[in-house]
Design a protein around this motif. Structure first.
Motif, PDB file in Angstrom:
ATOM      1  N   ARG A  19       0.848  -1.188   0.000  1.00 33.99           N
ATOM      2  CA  ARG A  19       0.000   0.000   0.000  1.00 33.99           C
ATOM      3  C   ARG A  19       0.882   1.235   0.000  1.00 33.99           C
ATOM      4  O   ARG A  19       1.656   1.453   0.933  1.00 33.99           O
ATOM      5  CB  ARG A  19      -0.935   0.019   1.216  1.00 33.99           C
ATOM      6  CG  ARG A  19      -1.962   1.157   1.121  1.00 33.99           C
ATOM      7  CD  ARG A  19      -2.934   1.161   2.281  1.00 33.99           C
ATOM      8  NE  ARG A  19      -2.332   1.633   3.509  1.00 33.99           N
ATOM      9  CZ  ARG A  19      -3.031   2.010   4.594  1.00 33.99           C
ATOM     10  NH1 ARG A  19      -4.353   1.958   4.560  1.00 33.99           N
ATOM     11  NH2 ARG A  19      -2.406   2.400   5.682  1.00 33.99           N
ATOM     12  N   LEU A  20       0.751   2.023  -1.050  1.00 33.69           N
ATOM     13  CA  LEU A  20       1.489   3.274  -1.148  1.00 33.69           C
ATOM     14  C   LEU A  20       0.656   4.411  -0.573  1.00 33.69           C
ATOM     15  O   LEU A  20      -0.570   4.411  -0.678  1.00 33.69           O
ATOM     16  CB  LEU A  20       1.831   3.586  -2.603  1.00 33.69           C
ATOM     17  CG  LEU A  20       2.589   2.500  -3.377  1.00 33.69           C
ATOM     18  CD1 LEU A  20       2.919   3.013  -4.779  1.00 33.69           C
ATOM     19  CD2 LEU A  20       3.832   2.068  -2.643  1.00 33.69           C
ATOM     20  N   SER A  21       1.346   5.371   0.034  1.00 33.90           N
ATOM     21  CA  SER A  21       0.687   6.544   0.606  1.00 33.90           C
ATOM     22  C   SER A  21       1.248   7.812  -0.017  1.00 33.90           C
ATOM     23  O   SER A  21       2.448   7.891  -0.317  1.00 33.90           O
ATOM     24  CB  SER A  21       0.902   6.595   2.123  1.00 33.90           C
ATOM     25  OG  SER A  21       0.373   5.452   2.764  1.00 33.90           O
ATOM     26  N   CYS A  22       0.383   8.785  -0.175  1.00 33.70           N
ATOM     27  CA  CYS A  22       0.773  10.104  -0.687  1.00 33.70           C
ATOM     28  C   CYS A  22       0.228  11.140   0.282  1.00 33.70           C
ATOM     29  O   CYS A  22      -0.991  11.209   0.495  1.00 33.70           O
ATOM     30  CB  CYS A  22       0.211  10.317  -2.086  1.00 33.70           C
ATOM     31  SG  CYS A  22       0.496  11.958  -2.774  1.00 33.70           S
ATOM     32  N   THR A  33      -7.207  16.799  -7.414  1.00 36.35           N
ATOM     33  CA  THR A  33      -7.218  15.504  -8.075  1.00 36.35           C
ATOM     34  C   THR A  33      -5.811  14.928  -7.941  1.00 36.35           C
ATOM     35  O   THR A  33      -4.827  15.611  -8.228  1.00 36.35           O
ATOM     36  CB  THR A  33      -7.597  15.649  -9.548  1.00 36.35           C
ATOM     37  OG1 THR A  33      -8.973  16.061  -9.621  1.00 36.35           O
ATOM     38  CG2 THR A  33      -7.402  14.351 -10.300  1.00 36.35           C
ATOM     39  N   ILE A  34      -5.737  13.681  -7.489  1.00 33.56           N
ATOM     40  CA  ILE A  34      -4.444  13.028  -7.250  1.00 33.56           C
ATOM     41  C   ILE A  34      -4.275  11.860  -8.209  1.00 33.56           C
ATOM     42  O   ILE A  34      -5.193  11.052  -8.391  1.00 33.56           O
ATOM     43  CB  ILE A  34      -4.350  12.511  -5.802  1.00 33.56           C
ATOM     44  CG1 ILE A  34      -4.571  13.645  -4.800  1.00 33.56           C
ATOM     45  CG2 ILE A  34      -3.008  11.827  -5.578  1.00 33.56           C
ATOM     46  CD1 ILE A  34      -3.533  14.746  -4.848  1.00 33.56           C
ATOM     47  N   GLY A  35      -3.116  11.803  -8.796  1.00 34.77           N
ATOM     48  CA  GLY A  35      -2.786  10.694  -9.691  1.00 34.77           C
ATOM     49  C   GLY A  35      -1.587   9.919  -9.198  1.00 34.77           C
ATOM     50  O   GLY A  35      -0.706  10.480  -8.542  1.00 34.77           O
ATOM     51  N   TRP A  36      -1.575   8.640  -9.492  1.00 32.16           N
ATOM     52  CA  TRP A  36      -0.405   7.793  -9.268  1.00 32.16           C
ATOM     53  C   TRP A  36       0.183   7.422 -10.626  1.00 32.16           C
ATOM     54  O   TRP A  36      -0.551   6.980 -11.518  1.00 32.16           O
ATOM     55  CB  TRP A  36      -0.769   6.532  -8.499  1.00 32.16           C
ATOM     56  CG  TRP A  36      -0.947   6.732  -7.030  1.00 32.16           C
ATOM     57  CD1 TRP A  36      -2.122   6.877  -6.356  1.00 32.16           C
ATOM     58  CD2 TRP A  36       0.089   6.788  -6.044  1.00 32.16           C
ATOM     59  NE1 TRP A  36      -1.880   7.044  -5.011  1.00 32.16           N
ATOM     60  CE2 TRP A  36      -0.528   6.990  -4.791  1.00 32.16           C
ATOM     61  CE3 TRP A  36       1.479   6.705  -6.089  1.00 32.16           C
ATOM     62  CZ2 TRP A  36       0.190   7.100  -3.599  1.00 32.16           C
ATOM     63  CZ3 TRP A  36       2.195   6.811  -4.904  1.00 32.16           C
ATOM     64  CH2 TRP A  36       1.554   7.005  -3.685  1.00 32.16           C
ATOM     65  N   PHE A  37       1.473   7.576 -10.756  1.00 34.19           N
ATOM     66  CA  PHE A  37       2.196   7.260 -11.979  1.00 34.19           C
ATOM     67  C   PHE A  37       3.352   6.323 -11.641  1.00 34.19           C
ATOM     68  O   PHE A  37       3.747   6.213 -10.484  1.00 34.19           O
ATOM     69  CB  PHE A  37       2.743   8.538 -12.621  1.00 34.19           C
ATOM     70  CG  PHE A  37       1.679   9.449 -13.146  1.00 34.19           C
ATOM     71  CD1 PHE A  37       0.941  10.253 -12.293  1.00 34.19           C
ATOM     72  CD2 PHE A  37       1.397   9.494 -14.504  1.00 34.19           C
ATOM     73  CE1 PHE A  37      -0.060  11.082 -12.772  1.00 34.19           C
ATOM     74  CE2 PHE A  37       0.401  10.320 -15.000  1.00 34.19           C
ATOM     75  CZ  PHE A  37      -0.328  11.110 -14.120  1.00 34.19           C
ATOM     76  N   TYR A  95       5.125   7.451  -8.397  1.00 32.33           N
ATOM     77  CA  TYR A  95       5.019   8.855  -8.036  1.00 32.33           C
ATOM     78  C   TYR A  95       3.556   9.232  -7.825  1.00 32.33           C
ATOM     79  O   TYR A  95       2.692   8.751  -8.556  1.00 32.33           O
ATOM     80  CB  TYR A  95       5.555   9.740  -9.160  1.00 32.33           C
ATOM     81  CG  TYR A  95       6.980   9.496  -9.557  1.00 32.33           C
ATOM     82  CD1 TYR A  95       7.320   8.532 -10.504  1.00 32.33           C
ATOM     83  CD2 TYR A  95       8.014  10.259  -9.003  1.00 32.33           C
ATOM     84  CE1 TYR A  95       8.637   8.313 -10.886  1.00 32.33           C
ATOM     85  CE2 TYR A  95       9.338  10.050  -9.380  1.00 32.33           C
ATOM     86  CZ  TYR A  95       9.630   9.076 -10.312  1.00 32.33           C
ATOM     87  OH  TYR A  95      10.940   8.877 -10.682  1.00 32.33           O
ATOM     88  N   CYS A  96       3.300  10.112  -6.868  1.00 34.75           N
ATOM     89  CA  CYS A  96       1.985  10.723  -6.827  1.00 34.75           C
ATOM     90  C   CYS A  96       2.107  12.158  -7.344  1.00 34.75           C
ATOM     91  O   CYS A  96       3.182  12.774  -7.274  1.00 34.75           O
ATOM     92  CB  CYS A  96       1.352  10.674  -5.444  1.00 34.75           C
ATOM     93  SG  CYS A  96       2.135  11.668  -4.161  1.00 34.75           S
TER      94      CYS A  96
END
Length: 124
Positions: A19-22, A33-37, A95-96
């Motif tokens: 689980r990744l956190s930003c 708006t949040i994106g994960w790349f 990356y977030c």
């Protein structure tokens, strides 16, 4: 420009989960708006998932649908990327990114602020 910090990366075996956190300081992420790349060695950065401001609509890269889940915890000012059934091809720096716009896009050009990234390695 807000500062984003990712965490939660690591080494996991195929089929495992991470689980990744930003997170961010000084701003509330529910206004963005949040994106994960992700970017693997020798490959272009690709959008994995995003969650829109205001109504939490979500979008996913086809290859991660059903395996990854993006969500917000506004009380913790954090956006998560739950990654299950991980595959070696998921190995990359993740990356977030954030934008104040409401659009739901997986294009890096749509985002203004970026974190430093966290490494995810899927290997036996």
């Amino acid at each position: 420009q807000l500062q984003l910090v990712e965490s939660g990366g690591g080494l996991v075996q195929p089929g495992g989960s991470l689980r990744l956190s930003c997170t961010a300081t000084g701003v509330t992420l529910d206004s963005y708006t949040i994106g994960w790349f992700r970017q693997a060695p020798g490959k272009e950065r690709e959008g994995v998932s995003c969650i829109s401001r205001s109504d939490d609509r979500t979008s996913y890269l086809h290859s991660v649908k059903g395996r990854f889940t993006i969500s917000r915890d506004n009380a913790k000012n954090t956006v998560y990327l739950q990654m299950d059934s991980l595959k070696p091809e998921d190995t990359a720096i993740y990356y977030c990114a954030a934008t104040p716009q409401s659009w739901l896009l997986l294009s890096a050009m749509a985002y203004d602020s970026w974190g430093q990234g966290t490494q995810v390695t899927v290997s036996s």
